[in-house]
Scaffold this active site. Sequence first.
Site, PDB file in Angstrom:
ATOM      1  N   CYS A   1       1.654  -0.256  -8.544  1.00 49.93           N
ATOM      2  CA  CYS A   1       2.856   0.133  -7.792  1.00 49.93           C
ATOM      3  C   CYS A   1       3.998   0.439  -8.755  1.00 49.93           C
ATOM      4  O   CYS A   1       4.910   1.196  -8.430  1.00 49.93           O
ATOM      5  CB  CYS A   1       3.342  -0.992  -6.886  1.00 49.93           C
ATOM      6  SG  CYS A   1       2.054  -1.838  -6.001  1.00 49.93           S
TER       7      CYS A   1
ATOM      8  N   GLY B   1       0.824  -1.209   0.000  1.00 46.52           N
ATOM      9  CA  GLY B   1       0.000   0.000   0.000  1.00 46.52           C
ATOM     10  C   GLY B   1       0.851   1.249   0.000  1.00 46.52           C
ATOM     11  O   GLY B   1       1.936   1.280  -0.576  1.00 46.52           O
TER      12      GLY B   1
ATOM     13  N   GLU C   1       5.510  10.681  -5.609  1.00 43.32           N
ATOM     14  CA  GLU C   1       4.584   9.862  -6.386  1.00 43.32           C
ATOM     15  C   GLU C   1       3.189  10.498  -6.403  1.00 43.32           C
ATOM     16  O   GLU C   1       2.688  10.947  -5.367  1.00 43.32           O
ATOM     17  CB  GLU C   1       4.490   8.455  -5.757  1.00 43.32           C
ATOM     18  CG  GLU C   1       3.645   7.490  -6.572  1.00 43.32           C
ATOM     19  CD  GLU C   1       3.502   6.101  -5.928  1.00 43.32           C
ATOM     20  OE1 GLU C   1       4.091   5.864  -4.855  1.00 43.32           O
ATOM     21  OE2 GLU C   1       2.785   5.264  -6.514  1.00 43.32           O
TER      22      GLU C   1
ATOM     23  N   GLY D   1       1.084   4.340   5.207  1.00 44.14           N
ATOM     24  CA  GLY D   1       0.550   3.163   5.893  1.00 44.14           C
ATOM     25  C   GLY D   1       1.640   2.168   6.257  1.00 44.14           C
ATOM     26  O   GLY D   1       1.708   1.685   7.396  1.00 44.14           O
TER      27      GLY D   1
ATOM     28  N   GLU E   1       5.548  -3.179   1.024  1.00 42.22           N
ATOM     29  CA  GLU E   1       5.858  -2.730  -0.334  1.00 42.22           C
ATOM     30  C   GLU E   1       5.061  -1.451  -0.510  1.00 42.22           C
ATOM     31  O   GLU E   1       3.835  -1.472  -0.413  1.00 42.22           O
ATOM     32  CB  GLU E   1       5.462  -3.824  -1.329  1.00 42.22           C
ATOM     33  CG  GLU E   1       5.914  -3.544  -2.744  1.00 42.22           C
ATOM     34  CD  GLU E   1       4.897  -2.754  -3.545  1.00 42.22           C
ATOM     35  OE1 GLU E   1       4.942  -1.505  -3.468  1.00 42.22           O
ATOM     36  OE2 GLU E   1       4.077  -3.365  -4.229  1.00 42.22           O
TER      37      GLU E   1
END
Lengths: 491, 491
Positions: free
Chosen positions: A265, A204, A356, A208, A228
């Site tokens: 991702c 996520g 991002e 988090g 990840e």
Amino acid sequence: MNENTPISEIDQLVQQAHEAFLAFKRINSKQRAAFMHLVADEIEALGPELIDTAKLETNLPDARLAGEKARTVFQWRSYADALEKVLDIRIDTADTQRTPPKPDLRKTAVGLGVVAVFGASNFPFAFSTAGGDTASAIAAGCSVIVKTHPGHPKTSALMAGAIKAAVQRAGLHTGLFTEVRSDNVEGGQYLVAHPLIKAVGFTGSFAGGKALYDLAAKRPEPIPVFAEMGSVNPVFLLPRKLEKAAADVAKQYAASLTLGVGQFCTNPGIFVAPNHKDLPQFIDALKTLIADTSAAPMLHQGIASAYCKNKAALLAQAGVTVLAEAPETSPETHGNATVATVTANQFLANEQLGHEVFGPFGLIITYENAQEAEAIAKTFHGELTTTVLAEPEDIHAHQSLIEVLTGKCGRLLLNGFPTGVEVCYAMQHGGPYPASTDSRFTSVGPDAIKRFLRPLSYQNWPDEWLPDELKNANPLGIWRTVNGELTKSSL
Amino acid sequence: MNENTPISEIDQLVQQAHEAFLAFKRINSKQRAAFMHLVADEIEALGPELIDTAKLETNLPDARLAGEKARTVFQWRSYADALEKVLDIRIDTADTQRTPPKPDLRKTAVGLGVVAVFGASNFPFAFSTAGGDTASAIAAGCSVIVKTHPGHPKTSALMAGAIKAAVQRAGLHTGLFTEVRSDNVEGGQYLVAHPLIKAVGFTGSFAGGKALYDLAAKRPEPIPVFAEMGSVNPVFLLPRKLEKAAADVAKQYAASLTLGVGQFCTNPGIFVAPNHKDLPQFIDALKTLIADTSAAPMLHQGIASAYCKNKAALLAQAGVTVLAEAPETSPETHGNATVATVTANQFLANEQLGHEVFGPFGLIITYENAQEAEAIAKTFHGELTTTVLAEPEDIHAHQSLIEVLTGKCGRLLLNGFPTGVEVCYAMQHGGPYPASTDSRFTSVGPDAIKRFLRPLSYQNWPDEWLPDELKNANPLGIWRTVNGELTKSSL
């Protein structure tokens, strides 16, 4: 179904999961693998209701969900079949003549205990309730408690039902797999802090994943967290490649950037291109492709509004200009592909431009020469992937740049795009921090199992008391390192 | 030589170590292994000065130091030779006919970066400056900065000199190995917090290891810390074994407990024995053996005074009685072997009795039945080792106890004693927290290298640009998993 699991109930579930772990330890790896194939059977057997439910909850299209279901089943089956290959069995036989005598030592690997899994919103099957973290933890011999993602509760319940049906068919302890529902942080935090939880798998956001990592590190008994957390996955276009294939690169880039409304991702968020006479050809092709893209519903409203907000913040930075934009329709739910550009100088002067923007947003950074390209490369922290688009002469001319990129990522691509994460042995899905919390592990491919295993050595135990994988006869017929040499032979 | 390295100088050393790491990456695994053999040559070539110096600084006897020197050399050589076996090379070839096409993926493993190593006082050669952590980090392709142990600065300087001579002979970057001297926590803390340090190896006390772990977890970029922090290594004597071999067990126990003045991480600090008609026979034999032991100088005064203090605190607990004691001579420098006893009930009621007393101190806990033995076993946290002394019928009758012990340790011994840690593939030297900070790794044996490696996948790179270990022809001639099958064949 959407009610949060009460804390007192979570405690009970963890206790049961611990009991199930102790019972699961008595089963050998062949039986564990057979159970995993049962889970795969049960997921396969879930009818159209699964796709229909997930479609409603995530806005992902049928074809994508059908593909993701097949991927999820493949993960269970391939991790089951690979299980004995990741145990790294080592046997060193005794030498009683030596002074001091050399003991007989045999090393296997066992599960860490109860694993807490935090599913992702963007892969409701493959990285959620019955996803790769759950499959690899079970393969390692662990029991699992999933904190289901509030974005797709009904999908999670169907997947959980499939695993539980397999548990029942195999006659295993019902605590082997359970799920916890929580639409706030409390449930997950309680889980990670629970003394009987021994590892965490997470896919996520950075915020988090980092919060869970911090919590786990502060426990009286710290536990490993594999989170990840995504990245910008920079792509570097080199000059000869641009000359040779401008239109083709534009087509592939637009496809990768907008795939699944940019919600991967490994979405190529940053594209680094030479300020070269052929650049306009690439840009023009890209403009047309992006303008022809339809805005599409994102996973949920929260993600759509974050996309709008984060995109706007980035576009407001000095020197950033929009290059191409898909028509905006229903921005409260839909994401429209957007590509902006900035010069290397401006990028290098503003750290914010490296952040991002989750969704179909691309930032093209233009560079004047190889030194500038390398300076851009050096600004990146850990990335899941870095990509080089190059002709052979480009590679020769940019060795130093490629070396820098190698040091920044878990996967280095040539002439491809990073979306599309193959489930296989050679996959590395992870990377230096902050792409993941531990660059030594992957969350995709059978090696993902290693996150939840610990080695255990037996010293001087007679054959009959050893686990099957360590017995002289090699009853499982697996590869083992015996006195330094790989062999399938018996002793 | 004893002056602390100034902080500004440490920063320079880390910068140089980072440069050296980048240069070291360009060398293939065969060349790295050749360099490690040069280090081994240089350590072997250190004359009597090494043993003489270490003897003065650590009070360890000649024979022990000679053995430890040989072990250190063996670590460098065997890790060098094993290097390619721990890389876990995975190759999955392309399938261009598949929809979507399957890419060519090839996974190797690369070093994490600059590693900070904190040497132990109790192994001035094998777990200090040129010890296992340094050897495994170099094998992984990392550069190393050692925070030398203030207990043996001259020994460290000699060992550092050997490594530096090898660096020079190999023509490598001088930053590949450097050392920092600090007799307070400041230097080490600065090192662990430095952004260019990417991993930490530590052998020593719980307090020291935990402090470094906490510091590393709190960094803006958290980094992995492998700290091996010792344990009480419980030994369980079962009834039939006691009947058959009381005197023999007493002899082995006394030898293991007093070996090296009890200054081993794997010293059997807790011995759990049945309250059985033959127990007095064991105790009587033990009393004689312990009483006949001479007090011996410990590593340094700090360790001797901690031994006195911690032993006294434990002996002051309710229900603890001294069973046997070696004559006390010069307690400010010498440790005298001491064995005390307590009943299971008393032990179970007082958590303090489970604490490690570093030195030749043993606590014998007597149990009435299998249930009580199991209750004792359940109180232990993570241990480097647990041991069962048993006849076959004991094993049959104590399955549940053995299962509990299996879950608590990295190495499970039968009818042996845990001191003596073989350097081989099948060794697991580590264990669940607090024996180590990460039970998934070992600090002894070639697998120790894995602590400092991260996987890196190459996607669709042509053969000429791949590292040697991934090339089609398999020029290194190593085992690789190709499309799921182990093979040494070329592609």
